[in-house]
Design an enzyme around this catalytic site. Structure first.
Site, PDB file in Angstrom:
ATOM      1  N   CYS A   6      -2.038  -4.057   8.222  1.00 59.10           N
ATOM      2  CA  CYS A   6      -1.652  -2.727   8.712  1.00 59.10           C
ATOM      3  C   CYS A   6      -0.973  -2.836  10.073  1.00 59.10           C
ATOM      4  O   CYS A   6      -0.103  -2.031  10.403  1.00 59.10           O
ATOM      5  CB  CYS A   6      -2.850  -1.810   8.825  1.00 59.10           C
ATOM      6  SG  CYS A   6      -3.895  -1.828   7.361  1.00 59.10           S
ATOM      7  N   CYS A  62       0.820  -1.219   0.000  1.00 55.67           N
ATOM      8  CA  CYS A  62       0.000   0.000   0.000  1.00 55.67           C
ATOM      9  C   CYS A  62       0.851   1.266   0.000  1.00 55.67           C
ATOM     10  O   CYS A  62       0.328   2.359  -0.207  1.00 55.67           O
ATOM     11  CB  CYS A  62      -0.941   0.013   1.196  1.00 55.67           C
ATOM     12  SG  CYS A  62      -0.075   0.032   2.766  1.00 55.67           S
TER      13      CYS A  62
HETATM   14 FE1  FES Z   1      -1.443   0.433   4.323  1.00 51.55          FE
HETATM   15 FE2  FES Z   1      -3.148   0.073   6.236  1.00 51.55          FE
HETATM   16  S1  FES Z   1      -3.580   0.180   4.124  1.00 51.55           S
HETATM   17  S2  FES Z   1      -1.016   0.179   6.407  1.00 51.55           S
END
Ligand code: FES
Length: 124
Positions: A102, A33
């Site tokens: 996360c 992400c």
């Molecule tokens: Fe990247 Fe939560 S979506 S750490």
């Protein structure tokens, strides 16, 4: 979807910022992400006296960082190194399955800061 504890730490994150003249710093990123978490620590007599974080990421990552800093302050280096990402997620009352990744940054970033501290000690 999120526990009250997650929402509380997301809305009122504890210990945001950076320790001045830190004894150790650590940063980790999630390649999927692109979110980043960095921790800075102050250590006195083997105990984490202060832990601060900066997180560029989703709400769950912010809540995780806040909880990690709260859990870590007052712990010995050994105790803090024994903290796992699962411990942090549990302490937050769980995270939705698609947000568990996360929490993987949290303890990892803290451990990176502690390793940085330990390396500096060796050099001194
Ligand atoms: Fe990247 Fe939560 S979506 S750490």
């Amino acid at each position: 979807m999120y526990s009250d504890k997650v929402m509380d730490h997301f809305r009122n994150p504890r210990h945001v910022g950076a320790v001045e003249n830190p004894d150790g710093v650590g940063e980790v990123g999630n390649p999927v992400c692109g979110d980043m978490m960095s921790f800075s620590i102050r250590v006195r007599d083997g105990v984490l006296k202060d832990v601060r974080f900066r997180t560029f990421g989703c709400g769950a990552a912010i809540a995780v960082s806040s909880m990690v800093s709260e859990m870590a302050i007052g712990k010995t280096i050994e105790e803090a190194l024994a903290m796992s990402n699962a411990d942090v997620a549990r302490e937050l009352g769980g995270l939705p399955p698609n947000k568990l990744h996360c929490s993987n940054l949290g303890a990892d970033a803290l451990h990176a800061a502690i390793r940085n501290y330990l390396e500096k000690q060796k050099e001194a």
